[in-house]
Design a protein around this motif. Structure first.
Motif, short mmCIF file in Angstrom:
data_model
loop_
_atom_site.label_atom_id
_atom_site.label_comp_id
_atom_site.label_asym_id
_atom_site.label_seq_id
_atom_site.Cartn_x
_atom_site.Cartn_y
_atom_site.Cartn_z
N MET A 168 0.82 -1.21 0.00
CA MET A 168 0.00 0.00 0.00
C MET A 168 0.85 1.25 0.00
SD MET A 168 -3.56 0.87 1.46
CE MET A 168 -3.61 2.23 2.63
N LYS A 169 1.89 1.19 0.78
CA LYS A 169 2.88 2.27 0.74
C LYS A 169 3.40 2.42 -0.68
CE LYS A 169 5.75 4.91 3.30
NZ LYS A 169 6.72 4.10 4.07
N ASP A 170 3.66 1.26 -1.28
CA ASP A 170 4.20 1.29 -2.63
C ASP A 170 3.23 1.93 -3.61
OD1 ASP A 170 6.40 0.18 -1.67
OD2 ASP A 170 6.05 -1.84 -2.43
N ALA A 171 1.99 1.62 -3.44
CA ALA A 171 0.98 2.19 -4.34
C ALA A 171 0.99 3.72 -4.22
CB ALA A 171 -0.40 1.64 -4.01
N MET A 172 1.06 4.16 -3.01
CA MET A 172 1.14 5.60 -2.74
C MET A 172 2.35 6.20 -3.44
SD MET A 172 -0.66 7.77 -1.07
CE MET A 172 -0.78 9.03 0.20
N GLN A 173 3.46 5.54 -3.21
CA GLN A 173 4.70 5.98 -3.84
C GLN A 173 4.52 6.09 -5.35
OE1 GLN A 173 7.81 6.79 -2.88
NE2 GLN A 173 7.18 6.86 -0.75
N GLU A 174 3.95 5.06 -5.87
CA GLU A 174 3.75 5.00 -7.32
C GLU A 174 2.98 6.21 -7.80
OE1 GLU A 174 5.13 2.74 -10.38
OE2 GLU A 174 5.24 2.29 -8.22
N LEU A 175 1.93 6.50 -7.08
CA LEU A 175 1.09 7.64 -7.46
C LEU A 175 1.87 8.94 -7.41
CD1 LEU A 175 -2.46 7.12 -5.92
CD2 LEU A 175 -1.78 7.36 -8.34
N LEU A 176 2.62 9.10 -6.34
CA LEU A 176 3.39 10.33 -6.19
C LEU A 176 4.38 10.48 -7.33
CD1 LEU A 176 4.07 10.57 -2.36
CD2 LEU A 176 2.66 12.05 -3.80
N ILE A 177 5.03 9.37 -7.64
CA ILE A 177 6.02 9.40 -8.70
C ILE A 177 5.38 9.77 -10.03
CG2 ILE A 177 7.51 7.93 -10.10
CD1 ILE A 177 8.36 6.53 -7.55
N THR A 178 4.24 9.11 -10.30
CA THR A 178 3.54 9.41 -11.55
C THR A 178 3.13 10.88 -11.60
OG1 THR A 178 2.72 7.16 -11.62
CG2 THR A 178 1.60 8.80 -13.01
N ALA A 179 2.62 11.36 -10.49
CA ALA A 179 2.18 12.76 -10.44
C ALA A 179 3.34 13.69 -10.71
CB ALA A 179 1.55 13.05 -9.08
N ARG A 180 4.46 13.40 -10.09
CA ARG A 180 5.62 14.27 -10.27
C ARG A 180 6.14 14.21 -11.71
NH1 ARG A 180 9.04 17.29 -6.90
NH2 ARG A 180 7.32 17.26 -5.43
N ARG A 181 6.14 13.01 -12.23
CA ARG A 181 6.54 12.87 -13.64
C ARG A 181 5.64 13.70 -14.54
NH1 ARG A 181 9.60 8.69 -16.05
NH2 ARG A 181 8.20 8.89 -17.84
N ASN A 182 4.37 13.63 -14.30
CA ASN A 182 3.44 14.39 -15.13
C ASN A 182 3.62 15.89 -14.95
OD1 ASN A 182 2.09 12.43 -16.66
ND2 ASN A 182 0.83 11.86 -14.88
N GLN A 183 3.86 16.26 -13.71
CA GLN A 183 4.10 17.68 -13.44
C GLN A 183 5.28 18.19 -14.26
OE1 GLN A 183 5.45 18.12 -9.45
NE2 GLN A 183 5.77 20.35 -9.58
#
Lengths: 199, 199, 199, 199
Positions: free
Chosen positions: B1-16
DNA sequence: CATGAATGAGGGTTCATTCAT
DNA sequence: GATGAATGAACCCTCATTCAT
């Protein structure tokens, strides 16, 4: 007479440099190529380049200009109006044929920079695209098509040619294999449409 | 679950970061844009970009990948086979429509670099061009056309669309004015051919 | 006789080039000016300059030398010894007056390079400063002042003049407005001192 | 507090670079010095210079600014008004004294470039010359001199000082030998005039 | 002596990338 | 992971000087 001699020498030197630029641009691309690369290839000093060209970008403009000049030279319509099929074949065949072998890679460089370089783009639009389209439009108008149709058709055909070149450059195997038969096939397609294909 | 969160953050930052890159690439072009430009626009530090992308070129790849993803998402054929005219309209309308407003300028940058960047070019050929063409070929085959004809037609049409985009980008006034009516007119042209035009 | 003719031609050409150098140095400064600038202004080829001058720096030396010659020519004291006030007026008025209009800007260039160029500096010190000071010292000695006082006063006065020129060049409005009345006022000041001013 | 730390580091690094620039400018002069020279002397990379200064010229401006700051710091008049002789001594002594040893050579570089560099010249005129003159004028006005006289005198004195520095730099032996006694002697001269010298 | 094309060393500046904090 | 100062290789272009014609 002295001046004429000078003129010749200058032209020769310019061409020597442009030839070299074409070679190295083809090999490495425009941005990765340095002025030193061009100078070495041309067998002159770095500074000599700038006796003949304003800047590195001007080299590309010069290359483009030579392409344009040779293209225009070949592009004149035959004096007697061809029939529509011959006209289409001509319109398609000519640019495809012009870009053979080494020229392709160089054209790729030029096109690439043209997309991004305002001056080069304007030159292309004004010096090549517009005259070509105008000539073709006029022909179609003489064939009895209305101005709207004429405009549409010439853009469709010229666009098709340009796009096929890009796709070819992108490495499409089908186009590479069928390149020689393309003009005829496309002329038929444009003349009779999809329906005209023996299904 | 932590990983999923991480994943989201990473994707968001990449998109940013990709959003920012798209903006500044559109404004200044790829080569003239610096990593600092992108970082400032994204509101992050220069170094942060390298936590998410290998290199400056990778930013362009990332932008391209997002384009591709969204393009593929929209490109699925309707479940029921359309008639040929509708098919042509779709094939023409879709890319023309996809490139409106800001996207145009960005597309120009991507195309330009694609001409020159092997990796990007391969990606385009494999990920976009080939699947699109394959799908269209298959449709035509189902309509009874032979494989050679199918291959030719899809390349003619897709090339035409690509070329028209380039000509549009080059500043052709006729295309700009008629842009909205192009899909229908071109579909008719491709269907019936030049002969089909009321002369 | 042939040689005399040659000599004249050479001198004329040297002066032609120095005139041109003075013009462009005045306009753009020494470092920013290129040999080509000088050649164009002089109406000769680049290489011709090197037939008359060793280097770019030699042009400045040449200009300086001409300044010196004309300065020395005008600087001779009147045969009859003037009174002290007239002497001071002369010492002050002469350099201030010599640098009018265009000459100012050129002087600025020369001074600037002199600060930094050993050869030019030595030349100035030996050819201009020393003789001028010596002459003035001699006059004061004849007026009954001791050698220490004489040395001090001539340096004070000449320094003052030089410094005022620099301040003028720096754009001081007061100096610009009062430039014409300076020699008299300064002569009085140096003669009677601050106390001498009607307070 | 983090910011304060940052500020200190930045200032320290700027000073480190300016110190290095001062050293190499003094040794080689401004134009002959390369950015690489400065960087090597400062022990940093070439590019680092440009993290702290806009350009090579900005280095000179920075040096000048430090000179200015330290000069202003020392220049405040004593609270109690000195007598006129003390005032003159101060006005003369201060700049002469400020330029000792190494500073001289550096000052020469700065002056030289100031003659030629608009921005530097303006800075000098506005930041140093004008305030100094204004202060001195005010003092004289309080001593009962009229505005015209005040303006004249302060320019005469400050010009004299500046010119003496230039002559010193040019290598005048007399000035070098008498440098330490100059302020007193000049103050007397300016106070009593030539007539005041025991002839 | 005049020419001016050729030279090529050199320099200021940029910027993608790294890494210690 | 975020930062942004530091890096230094690389590049375009300039220009004083030379020399063959």
């Amino acid at each position: 007479m002295k001046d004429a001699m000078q003129e010749l020498l200058i032209t020769a030197r310019r061409n020597q440099i442009l030839d070299a630029a074409a070679v190295v641009f083809t090999q490495k691309g425009f941005h990765p190529t340095t002025i030193r690369d061009v100078a070495r290839e041309a067998g002159v000093a770095d500074g000599t380049i700038y006796n003949y060209f304003e800047s590195k970008a001007a080299l590309l403009m010069g290359i483009f200009e030579r392409m344009r000049a040779s293209a225009v030279q070949q592009a004149a319509l035959p004096p007697s109006l061809p029939d529509q099929r011959a006209f289409l074949r001509l319109m398609i065949h000519h640019p495809l044929n012009a870009l053979r072998d080494n020229d392709f890679a160089l054209f790729r460089i030029v096109i690439s920079e043209m997309m991004v370089n305002e001056e080069l783009r304007t030159l292309y639009a004004r010096q090549i695209l517009a005259p070509t389209l105008a000539m073709a439009e006029e022909y179609l108008a003489q064939q009895g098509y209305g101005p709207d149709h004429s405009r549409l058709v010439v853009r469709a055909v010229s666009g098709m040619v340009l796009g096929l070149i890009v796709e070819y450059v992108a490495g499409d195997a089908t186009l590479r294999d069928a390149w020689d038969t393309l003009p005829d096939a496309l002329a038929d397609l444009m003349l009779h449409g999809l329906e005209g294909l023996s299904s």
